[in-house]
Design an enzyme around this catalytic site. Structure first.
Site, PDB file in Angstrom:
ATOM      1  N   ASN A 162      -0.342   6.482   2.541  1.00  0.00           N
ATOM      2  CA  ASN A 162       0.804   6.443   3.468  1.00  0.00           C
ATOM      3  C   ASN A 162       1.757   5.275   3.261  1.00  0.00           C
ATOM      4  O   ASN A 162       2.920   5.351   3.633  1.00  0.00           O
ATOM      5  CB  ASN A 162       0.325   6.525   4.924  1.00  0.00           C
ATOM      6  CG  ASN A 162      -0.528   5.354   5.339  1.00  0.00           C
ATOM      7  OD1 ASN A 162      -1.004   4.601   4.513  1.00  0.00           O
ATOM      8  ND2 ASN A 162      -0.719   5.210   6.637  1.00  0.00           N
ATOM      9  N   TYR A 163       1.244   4.192   2.678  1.00  0.00           N
ATOM     10  CA  TYR A 163       2.114   3.086   2.240  1.00  0.00           C
ATOM     11  C   TYR A 163       1.704   2.747   0.813  1.00  0.00           C
ATOM     12  O   TYR A 163       1.041   1.736   0.562  1.00  0.00           O
ATOM     13  CB  TYR A 163       1.931   1.858   3.133  1.00  0.00           C
ATOM     14  CG  TYR A 163       2.572   1.960   4.504  1.00  0.00           C
ATOM     15  CD1 TYR A 163       3.912   1.624   4.672  1.00  0.00           C
ATOM     16  CD2 TYR A 163       1.837   2.360   5.607  1.00  0.00           C
ATOM     17  CE1 TYR A 163       4.501   1.691   5.924  1.00  0.00           C
ATOM     18  CE2 TYR A 163       2.423   2.443   6.861  1.00  0.00           C
ATOM     19  CZ  TYR A 163       3.751   2.104   7.012  1.00  0.00           C
ATOM     20  OH  TYR A 163       4.327   2.173   8.246  1.00  0.00           O
ATOM     21  N   GLU A 187      -9.583  -1.681   6.327  1.00  0.00           N
ATOM     22  CA  GLU A 187      -8.635  -1.243   7.354  1.00  0.00           C
ATOM     23  C   GLU A 187      -8.722   0.270   7.415  1.00  0.00           C
ATOM     24  O   GLU A 187      -8.357   0.963   6.467  1.00  0.00           O
ATOM     25  CB  GLU A 187      -7.208  -1.674   7.008  1.00  0.00           C
ATOM     26  CG  GLU A 187      -6.253  -1.440   8.165  1.00  0.00           C
ATOM     27  CD  GLU A 187      -4.877  -0.995   7.715  1.00  0.00           C
ATOM     28  OE1 GLU A 187      -4.320  -0.105   8.391  1.00  0.00           O
ATOM     29  OE2 GLU A 187      -4.364  -1.503   6.713  1.00  0.00           O
ATOM     30  N   CYS A 229      -2.098   4.583  10.478  1.00  0.00           N
ATOM     31  CA  CYS A 229      -3.325   4.228  11.187  1.00  0.00           C
ATOM     32  C   CYS A 229      -2.986   3.692  12.570  1.00  0.00           C
ATOM     33  O   CYS A 229      -3.743   3.868  13.517  1.00  0.00           O
ATOM     34  CB  CYS A 229      -4.137   3.231  10.382  1.00  0.00           C
ATOM     35  SG  CYS A 229      -3.229   1.756   9.962  1.00  0.00           S
TER      36      CYS A 229
HETATM   37  O1  G3H Z   1      -1.550   3.123   8.197  1.00  0.00           O
HETATM   38  C1  G3H Z   1      -1.807   1.946   8.435  1.00  0.00           C
HETATM   39  C2  G3H Z   1      -0.761   0.923   8.310  1.00  0.00           C
HETATM   40  O2  G3H Z   1      -1.336  -0.352   8.134  1.00  0.00           O
HETATM   41  C3  G3H Z   1       0.167   0.934   9.497  1.00  0.00           C
HETATM   42  O3  G3H Z   1       1.247   0.111   9.270  1.00  0.00           O
HETATM   43  O4  G3H Z   1       2.067  -0.168  11.602  1.00  0.00           O
HETATM   44  O5  G3H Z   1       3.474  -0.780   9.653  1.00  0.00           O
HETATM   45  O6  G3H Z   1       3.017   1.607  10.173  1.00  0.00           O
HETATM   46  P1  G3H Z   1       2.516   0.196  10.229  1.00  0.00           P
END
Ligand code: G3H
Length: 477
Positions: free
Chosen positions: A156-157, A252, A286
């Site tokens: 997702n990132y 995480e 997440c």
């Molecule tokens: O998906 C998990 C990421 O650490 C969430 O990051 O809060 O910047 O979307 P974010």
């Protein structure tokens, strides 16, 4: 035809000796985005051995020179932000503007890590502060690198969460074996290309792509790995934690972040944050808001505010900058559809949404969700939000804490005392008062407790997690 990407080993890009590649399919249209190498176990061995050799030299490089490499990497990423942002869009179905923003945010994390790393010093202690000790016994406590860090990033990132692992590892004198999520590995490869262009020494970062079934456990249980930093699903994280022995882990994992709307909350503000928290990138974060607790007297008004905002969400292709986009793959959409079916069958009130076309799930809001429904407990990683009506703030807290997860929570209230007392009672790593759950700004500690994780990230904490104390004791005459 789609590009076939190679893997980086010891400063050279290679095709795998397996002669096999893995197809990366588009999440949102019939298209192959590219192919990556399906590496073999001997190639994994070579990646780890080469990282170990490179690390020995890198640890001797002055910190200010290590910082220079990171700054040069950030500059390369900034130069290529549009190109890499577009690949993020194509590969993981994130809106183009968000893809570009991710690359720029990554450059900022890298620069901040370089700066913070320059001020990341050890400690000096004198023996005489302990009973019977001497002031002539002096401990010099240095921060020593761990060695070879295995960094595993999620889809997702694919750039940001990868660099958030690589940058602190490199800054503190470690080498990295980088295994991106397969869907996301092309973005990861481009990110590493930028690092190579910045002057990465050969072998200091080796990139591994391949099938989990072939190299997954081999890599994570490999004796040449000195630390694992992983972002991804809870089941995989738990597996890693069972499998690893005597090396530090930072995990995480998933979440079921609740929004707790107290009786005096500004409902309009709460609704803005809940919607953006729950539905940005289709909830594939997440830290997405994944359930809402509200008291009966405010529930109807809150549901009206939420559904009015959902009606305005853009739904469709990331190429049109839609907020709600197709999920990463059919399996994920099947899972979310299963949660929707379960809630419908068990009598939840479907306020809006509920339909699916291919991997696209409409933004879906359920009211009157009860404890027997899966959506009350399970993480959808999709655009489905349950409203849970309760009778007291105590009930909200107890319900929230029953979750196996403990990433973040949001509390909406105008009462600062109530905000802190609820925050203190919640079993999560962080609590946001009057704001959506989110990781950034990226120098804040980012903490998951219970099944949401292990250890702490965020620039300073990540630097610390990749070092150990090395004590040298001076016994003066
Ligand atoms: O998906 C998990 C990421 O650490 C969430 O990051 O809060 O910047 O979307 P974010």
């Amino acid at each position: 035809t789609a590009t076939t990407y190679t893997f980086l080993l010891d400063g050279q890009w290679h095709e795998s000796e397996s002669n096999e590649t893995i197809e990366i399919a588009s999440p949102y249209k019939e298209d192959i985005v590219g192919r990556v190498q399906a590496m073999t176990k001997p190639e994994v061995d070579r990646a780890i051995a080469s990282a170990k050799t490179a690390q020995a030299e890198w640890a001797k490089v002055p910190a200010n020179k290590r910082a220079e490499l990171l700054h040069a990497w950030a500059t390369e990423l900034e130069k290529r932000a549009d190109e890499i942002g577009k690949v993020i869009m194509r590969e993981v179905g994130k809106g183009l503007a968000d893809g570009i923003k991710e690359v720029k945010r990554t450059a900022e994390i890298i620069r901040y890590t370089a700066e913070e790393g320059l001020r990341f010093d050890g400690q000096m202690m004198q023996g005489d502060s302990f009973p019977g000790g001497s002031a002539k016994k002096i401990a010099v406590i240095k921060k020593a690198p761990l060695g070879v860090v295995l960094a595993i990033s999620p889809f997702n990132y694919p750039v940001n969460l990868a660099a958030a692992k690589l940058a602190p590892a490199l800054m503190t004198g470690n080498a990295v074996v980088f295994k991106p999520a397969t869907q996301g590995s092309i973005s990861g490869i481009l990110m590493v290309e930028a690092l190579v262009a910045a002057g990465l020494p050969a072998g200091l970062v080796n990139l591994v792509t391949g099938r989990g079934s072939v190299i997954g456990d081999y890599l994570t249980a490999h004796p040449g790995i000195n630390m694992i930093t992983f972002t991804g699903g809870t089941a995989t994280g738990q597996h890693l934690s069972r499998q690893s022995s005597m090396i530090p882990l930072v995990l995480e994992l998933g979440g079921k972040d609740p929004a707790l709307v107290l009786e005096d909350a500004d409902l309009s503000l709460a609704a803005d944050h809940i919607i953006s928290g729950a539905f940005s990138y289709s909830g594939q974060r997440c830290t997405a808001i994944k359930r809402v607790f509200v008291l009966e007297p405010q529930a109807d008004a809150l549901v009206a505010e939420l559904s009015a905002r959902i009606a305005k969400l853009t739904v469709g292709s990331p190429e049109d900058e839609s907020v709600v986009v197709p999920l990463i793959d059919a399996k994920s959409a099947d899972f979310v559809e299963g949660l929707i079916t379960d809630a419908n069958e068990k009598g939840a009130t479907l306020v809006t949404g509920g339909n699916r076309t291919a991997n696209l799930i409409e933004p879906t809001l359920f009211d009157h969700v009860t404890r027997d429904m899966r959506i009350a407990w399970e993480e959808p990683f999709g655009p489905v939000l349950p409203i849970i009506r309760v009778n007291s703030v105590e009930e909200m807290i107890a319900y929230a804490n029953e979750s196996e997860y403990g990433l973040q929570a949001s509390v909406f209230t105008e009462n600062i005392d109530a905000a802190f007392s609820v925050a203190d009672a919640l079993e999560t790593g962080s609590v946001q008062i009057n704001g959506r759950t989110e990781r950034g700004p990226d120098h804040f500690p980012f903490i998951g407790v219970k099944s949401s994780g292990l250890g702490v990230q965020g620039v300073g904490r990540s630097l610390a997690s990749m070092t150990r104390d090395k004590l040298t004791v001076l016994n003066l005459k």
